[in-house]
Design an enzyme around this catalytic site. Structure first.
Site, short mmCIF file in Angstrom:
data_model
loop_
_atom_site.label_atom_id
_atom_site.label_comp_id
_atom_site.label_asym_id
_atom_site.label_seq_id
_atom_site.Cartn_x
_atom_site.Cartn_y
_atom_site.Cartn_z
N TYR A 74 0.80 -1.16 0.07
CA TYR A 74 -0.04 0.03 0.03
C TYR A 74 0.87 1.32 -0.15
O TYR A 74 1.44 1.57 1.15
CB TYR A 74 -0.81 -0.18 1.24
CG TYR A 74 -2.06 0.96 1.26
CD1 TYR A 74 -2.21 2.17 0.38
CD2 TYR A 74 -3.04 1.07 2.43
CE1 TYR A 74 -2.94 2.94 0.39
CE2 TYR A 74 -3.94 1.96 2.46
CZ TYR A 74 -4.11 3.06 1.39
OH TYR A 74 -5.18 3.76 1.44
N LYS A 125 -1.29 -1.01 -4.24
CA LYS A 125 -2.35 -0.31 -4.00
C LYS A 125 -1.64 1.19 -4.17
O LYS A 125 -1.09 1.52 -2.90
CB LYS A 125 -3.19 -0.58 -2.88
CG LYS A 125 -4.31 0.63 -2.72
CD LYS A 125 -4.92 0.37 -1.38
CE LYS A 125 -5.99 1.85 -0.99
NZ LYS A 125 -5.65 2.86 -1.61
C1 LIG Z 1 -5.52 9.69 0.90
C2 LIG Z 1 -6.59 8.64 0.99
O1 LIG Z 1 -7.27 8.40 2.12
N1 LIG Z 1 -6.76 8.13 -0.12
C3 LIG Z 1 -7.71 7.09 -0.52
C4 LIG Z 1 -7.22 5.70 -0.99
O2 LIG Z 1 -6.46 5.78 -1.55
C5 LIG Z 1 -9.09 7.61 -1.29
O3 LIG Z 1 -9.84 6.58 -1.67
C6 LIG Z 1 -9.66 8.72 -0.83
O4 LIG Z 1 -10.20 8.18 0.35
C7 LIG Z 1 -10.63 9.19 -1.71
O5 LIG Z 1 -9.74 9.55 -2.84
C8 LIG Z 1 -11.04 10.57 -1.27
O6 LIG Z 1 -10.39 11.80 -1.17
C1 LIG Z 2 -9.20 4.34 1.31
C2 LIG Z 2 -8.67 3.33 1.45
O1 LIG Z 2 -8.11 2.86 0.55
C3 LIG Z 2 -8.17 2.87 2.64
O2 LIG Z 2 -9.10 2.78 3.28
O3 LIG Z 2 -6.94 2.34 2.95
#
Ligand SMILES: CC(=O)N[C@H](C=O)[C@@H](O)[C@H](O)[C@H](O)CO
Ligand SMILES: CC(=O)C(=O)O
Length: 309
Positions: free
Chosen positions: A139, A167
């Site tokens: 991640y 990811k």
């Molecule tokens: C920084 C962060 O939390 N990124 C999440 C995962 O990649 C996204 O899915 C965000 O929740 C989403 O893009 C909303 O800003």
């Molecule tokens: C937003 C996301 O990918 C997480 O919950 O880690």
């Protein structure tokens, strides 16, 4: 060769589910799992940022995963994020996740201390060794973790045959291409997956080569992301982009609240479907009365966008 098809699609990041007293609600977890399966998602990503993992005890995280698996096993792909920032607890969660029968475990790098690549690789490989029959997903979320996945670190991790995907939540879509290229070189064309992280650029991430997406806002509007994905597969980028713009406006609206984004989304799910998932755990800020019109407006924007599909 491993089968990455189970990662190709829309995988919502699972929300933390709390009872009114703030303890974990396994009933809420099961209800949200059933809800997402009914919506037709490819899988769920349990215990990540959206799962408020950094504010939960390892025993709570085990209870959440067990409740998800009781509904999801054999029906959808389940990825368990197991990082706890210290190696011992992460290893314990990794072994537990394998026992539960998840498809993959995932981990951010250690946060706060900025460690050298070899220490990060040791941390990840220790988790992977505790779940030797389970695939491993890196991640990358540098803006929150404080450490970015580098190519030397990825190439080191690719020596571990369980490492099947990244990811990627960094903002440059170019990173998707770089990680994908390295993965394909090591594993072959269908042997390595990259997930789009930032929901606000799902379409561009997929066009750049992401196999699917794992996202924090998918669960509150899965229809929009499922439709974008379908349109991308058909090659209809303009139509996918129209939906992307709507989804982005909804995200910006939800981010206007004083309460945390996750609090807003859980409240919208309560209003739309009667899902009782509680609030957010401190120090995340909860909703205040002034957030009411923002929640109502975001809900209406979601309903209108879904109705227009
Ligand atoms: C920084 C962060 O939390 N990124 C999440 C995962 O990649 C996204 O899915 C965000 O929740 C989403 O893009 C909303 O800003
Ligand atoms: C937003 C996301 O990918 C997480 O919950 O880690």
């Amino acid at each position: 060769m491993k089968d990455i098809n189970k990662y190709r699609g829309i995988i919502p990041a699972f929300y933390a589910c709390y009872a009114p007293d703030g303890s974990i609600s396994t009933e809420g977890v099961k209800a949200l799992t059933r809800h997402l399966i009914a919506k037709g998602v490819k899988g769920v990503y349990v215990g990540g940022s959206s799962g408020e993992c950094i504010y939960q005890h390892p025993d709570e995280r085990k209870a959440v995963l067990e409740a998800v698996m009781s509904e999801a096993k054999g029906k959808i792909t389940v990825i368990a994020h197991v990082a706890c920032n210290n190696t011992a607890d992460s290893v314990e969660l990794a072994a537990h996740a394998e026992k539960c029968g998840v498809d993959a475990i995932a981990s951010i790098p250690p946060i706060y201390f900025h460690l050298p690549n070899y220490a990060i690789a040791d941390y990840w490989n220790a988790m992977s060794a505790a779940a030797p029959n389970t695939e491993f997903i890196i991640y990358n979320i540098p803006q929150l973790a404080g450490t970015a996945l580098t190519m030397p670190l990825l190439n080191e991790m690719l020596k571990n045959p369980n490492v099947i995907a990244v990811k990627n939540s960094s903002m440059p879509t170019q990173d998707i291409q770089m990680f994908k290229d390295a993965g394909i070189q090591a594993r072959g064309a269908d042997g390595f997956a990259v997930f789009n992280g930032p929901d606000e650029q799902f379409v561009s991430g997929r066009v750049m080569g992401a196999d699917g997406g794992i996202g924090g806002t998918y669960a509150v509007m899965p229809e929009l992301f499922l439709k974008m994905n379908e349109l991308i597969e058909k090659g209809d980028i303009p139509a996918a982009r129209d939906i992307q713009y709507k989804a982005d406006r909804i995200i910006y609206k939800m981010c206007e609240a004083h309460g945390n984004l996750y609090a807003v989304m859980k409240e919208i799910l309560r209003r739309m479907y009667g899902l009782e998932l509680g609030g957010v755990r401190a120090p995340l800020p909860g909703l205040i009365p002034e957030d009411e019109p923002i929640v109502a407006e975001a809900q209406k924007m979601i309903e209108d966008a879904v109705a227009a599909l």
